[in-house]
Design a protein around this motif. Sequence first.
Motif, PDB file in Angstrom:
ATOM      1  N   GLY A   7       0.797  -1.226   0.000  1.00  0.00           N
ATOM      2  CA  GLY A   7       0.000   0.000   0.000  1.00  0.00           C
ATOM      3  C   GLY A   7       0.826   1.270   0.000  1.00  0.00           C
ATOM      4  O   GLY A   7       0.324   2.332  -0.392  1.00  0.00           O
ATOM      5  N   SER A   8       2.082   1.182   0.405  1.00  0.00           N
ATOM      6  CA  SER A   8       2.861   2.411   0.556  1.00  0.00           C
ATOM      7  C   SER A   8       3.270   3.026  -0.774  1.00  0.00           C
ATOM      8  O   SER A   8       3.432   4.246  -0.873  1.00  0.00           O
ATOM      9  N   GLU A  44       1.383   3.170  -3.456  1.00  0.00           N
ATOM     10  CA  GLU A  44       0.225   3.973  -3.858  1.00  0.00           C
ATOM     11  C   GLU A  44       0.122   5.233  -3.014  1.00  0.00           C
ATOM     12  O   GLU A  44      -0.196   6.313  -3.534  1.00  0.00           O
ATOM     13  N   GLU A  45       0.380   5.129  -1.733  1.00  0.00           N
ATOM     14  CA  GLU A  45       0.332   6.316  -0.867  1.00  0.00           C
ATOM     15  C   GLU A  45       1.350   7.356  -1.313  1.00  0.00           C
ATOM     16  O   GLU A  45       1.036   8.548  -1.429  1.00  0.00           O
ATOM     17  N   GLN A  67      -9.838   0.971  -1.773  1.00  0.00           N
ATOM     18  CA  GLN A  67      -8.700   1.341  -0.936  1.00  0.00           C
ATOM     19  C   GLN A  67      -7.609   2.025  -1.756  1.00  0.00           C
ATOM     20  O   GLN A  67      -7.006   3.016  -1.320  1.00  0.00           O
ATOM     21  N   SER A  68      -7.327   1.469  -2.954  1.00  0.00           N
ATOM     22  CA  SER A  68      -6.290   2.050  -3.805  1.00  0.00           C
ATOM     23  C   SER A  68      -6.627   3.484  -4.198  1.00  0.00           C
ATOM     24  O   SER A  68      -5.762   4.368  -4.190  1.00  0.00           O
ATOM     25  N   ARG A  87      -5.908   5.722  -1.299  1.00  0.00           N
ATOM     26  CA  ARG A  87      -4.473   5.937  -1.071  1.00  0.00           C
ATOM     27  C   ARG A  87      -3.887   6.918  -2.069  1.00  0.00           C
ATOM     28  O   ARG A  87      -3.009   7.720  -1.732  1.00  0.00           O
TER      29      ARG A  87
END
Length: 329
Positions: free
Chosen positions: A71-72, A74-75, A122-123, A126
């Motif tokens: 996930g990081s 994308e963040e 979620q993506s 982010r």
Amino acid sequence: MSYIPSKERYDSMVYNRCGRTGLKLPAVSLGLWHNFGGNDLYENGRAMVRRAFDLGITHFDLANNYGPPPGSAEENFGRILNADFAGYRDEMIISTKAGYLMWPGPYGDFGSKKYLVASLDQSLKRMDLDYVDIFYHHRPDPNTPLEETMGALDLIVRQGKALYVGLSNYKADRAKEALDILRRLGTPVVIHQPRYSMMDRWVEDGLLDVLDEAGVGSIAYSPLHKGILTNRYLGGIPQDSRAAGSSVFLKPEELTEEVLGKVRRLDELARQRGQKLSQMAVAWVLRGGRVTSALIGASKVSQIEDAVAGLGNLEFSAEELAAIEDILQ
């Protein structure tokens, strides 16, 4: 200072039509797999995205689990978009994927409708986006009916969360089934993302034929075969390389003398063409027009510059192709 893209960014990049669609992709796309996560330097990733865009790379490829940690990437990409690209979203193709383990429990992996819809939601949060341009199913699910997985991709497009859908890591027979289902649903697949390089040619065993027949584009990841198709390892294993670290993607034992012998011969051929081996490897993947775009990873700006510079020589003579086949035998 605010980022201002180069005015010449579209002057020299090659853009290829993605199958029989209206979508064009740059011949080189940038993947944000290893070097854009929370464990890496944000400013280095930011510099790479800026430089890529200046060179005409409009396609940036992510997945829900890219990082590390998952996930990081994308963040961080979302931060970069907000800081530097707020006025340029419509000039960019942004893709993400779901299909590998992302969160614990029965709903955080593979290909159920529950997982795919939740993961893309979620993506988007982010990256602070309303939609992505391409959403991929990242790998086949042996247990979920293919109709459910493809139905989820169709739903996502109809909800406006993605403009196009794609597949990744599907073998020829399974890909053909998926393409047929989505065509019947009215949301045709536009692109397939397989692993492909001079040293990893499984896609030639039917998959490229399936895509050609269906008018589907392709984007090849790992065209440098985990970095082996460079001159990086010809003098030993550098301390800052993947093979020297704890990477699960390249092990020192893969760098056998037989493999390195082939790499040395390929490197000499590339020199005769006036290219680096990495540039020739990307050009080889793009030869003949069957692959729409080569998806590169990078840890520094200079690697992106090298890849784009190599697009100046994409043609191979029959003798060069025969020499490559002889080496790879």
